[in-house]
Design a protein around this motif. Structure first.
Motif, PDB file in Angstrom:
ATOM      1  N   GLY A 132       4.615  -4.830 -59.029  1.00 49.72           N
ATOM      2  CA  GLY A 132       3.651  -5.637 -58.313  1.00 49.72           C
ATOM      3  C   GLY A 132       2.902  -4.777 -57.322  1.00 49.72           C
ATOM      4  O   GLY A 132       3.424  -3.750 -56.871  1.00 49.72           O
ATOM      5  N   TRP A 133       1.690  -5.137 -57.007  1.00 45.02           N
ATOM      6  CA  TRP A 133       0.905  -4.335 -56.088  1.00 45.02           C
ATOM      7  C   TRP A 133      -0.056  -5.230 -55.305  1.00 45.02           C
ATOM      8  O   TRP A 133      -0.409  -6.334 -55.730  1.00 45.02           O
ATOM      9  N   ALA A 134      -0.437  -4.726 -54.157  1.00 46.02           N
ATOM     10  CA  ALA A 134      -1.425  -5.406 -53.316  1.00 46.02           C
ATOM     11  C   ALA A 134      -2.316  -4.347 -52.691  1.00 46.02           C
ATOM     12  O   ALA A 134      -1.859  -3.254 -52.334  1.00 46.02           O
ATOM     13  N   GLN A 135      -3.570  -4.668 -52.574  1.00 42.37           N
ATOM     14  CA  GLN A 135      -4.542  -3.706 -52.053  1.00 42.37           C
ATOM     15  C   GLN A 135      -5.450  -4.413 -51.062  1.00 42.37           C
ATOM     16  O   GLN A 135      -5.996  -5.481 -51.363  1.00 42.37           O
ATOM     17  N   GLU A 136      -5.607  -3.808 -49.897  1.00 40.84           N
ATOM     18  CA  GLU A 136      -6.437  -4.392 -48.852  1.00 40.84           C
ATOM     19  C   GLU A 136      -7.626  -3.484 -48.583  1.00 40.84           C
ATOM     20  O   GLU A 136      -7.572  -2.272 -48.816  1.00 40.84           O
ATOM     21  N   TYR A 137      -8.693  -4.070 -48.042  1.00 37.30           N
ATOM     22  CA  TYR A 137      -9.934  -3.353 -47.811  1.00 37.30           C
ATOM     23  C   TYR A 137     -10.344  -3.415 -46.340  1.00 37.30           C
ATOM     24  O   TYR A 137      -9.954  -4.325 -45.615  1.00 37.30           O
ATOM     25  N   ARG A 138     -11.124  -2.461 -45.955  1.00 38.86           N
ATOM     26  CA  ARG A 138     -11.642  -2.418 -44.590  1.00 38.86           C
ATOM     27  C   ARG A 138     -12.803  -3.404 -44.432  1.00 38.86           C
ATOM     28  O   ARG A 138     -13.321  -3.946 -45.409  1.00 38.86           O
ATOM     29  N   ASN A 139     -13.204  -3.599 -43.195  1.00 39.13           N
ATOM     30  CA  ASN A 139     -14.393  -4.380 -42.856  1.00 39.13           C
ATOM     31  C   ASN A 139     -14.318  -5.821 -43.355  1.00 39.13           C
ATOM     32  O   ASN A 139     -15.331  -6.416 -43.744  1.00 39.13           O
ATOM     33  N   GLY A 140     -13.098  -6.373 -43.403  1.00 33.29           N
ATOM     34  CA  GLY A 140     -12.946  -7.773 -43.783  1.00 33.29           C
ATOM     35  C   GLY A 140     -13.207  -8.066 -45.240  1.00 33.29           C
ATOM     36  O   GLY A 140     -13.465  -9.207 -45.616  1.00 33.29           O
TER      37      GLY A 140
END
Length: 186
Positions: A48-56
């Protein structure tokens, strides 16, 4: 673990790699977990994986599950994946693979087939066979059927003392292609 095109490994982190003008698609962090378990003669893999991004920006998550094993020299595989993307929405893919060995011309040959389904592209079927009469002649036959395309191809390679030759023919709904090749050394 950080893998895939465009991801940064923290072992060689440099602040400049996250500076303005650097094409990292605004990725802030990625988390991934992988578990592999042997069950008798089969293997179960879950990740499983999760990826978050900058600037909302949006957050992407995904999961993969696969089971593979061998029964009486027949190799089997079952795979499934799910992705929830802020850009593309929900996607899922499933596939089943089978590889069957058989004897022909007094030699062991192989037949490989797969059936898959994608929430984006629908169902598809692929089957292929590799067979050879001896060490100098090899043949490969492949057929693919999907929602938008049907294709077939055949390749034959013949090896001589100093030359390797190849001949292939392929066909789909739009065209037919034929090619030949030869290589060797003096």
């Amino acid at each position: 673990r950080y893998t895939g095109r465009g991801y940064s490994d923290f072992s060689d982190f440099t602040p400049q790699s996250f500076g303005i003008g650097i094409d990292n698609d605004g990725r802030r962090s990625r988390y991934e977990a992988i578990v592999t378990q042997r069950i008798g003669s089969a293997y179960l893999n879950a990740s499983g994986w999760a990826q978050e991004y900058r600037n909302g920006k949006h957050r992407d998550v995904g999961a993969n599950l696969s089971l593979s094993g061998t029964v009486s020299n027949i190799s089997l595989g079952l795979n499934g994946s799910y992705t929830e993307s802020g850009t593309y929405g929900s996607q899922f893919d499933t596939s089943f693979n089978i590889s069957i060995p058989f004897d022909f011309w007094g030699r062991k040959q192989y037949s490989n087939s797969s059936v898959s389904h994608s929430s984006l592209y629908g169902a598809s079927f692929n089957t292929g066979m590799s067979f050879s009469a001896n060490d100098d002649v090899s043949n490969n036959l492949n057929v693919n059927v999907s929602k938008n395309q049907r294709s077939a191809s055949l390749y034959t390679g013949v090896r001589f003392d100093a030359v390797q030759t190849g001949f292939s023919v392929s066909q789909n709904e739009q065209s037919t292609g034929v090619s030949a090749s030869a290589s060797g050394s003096i």
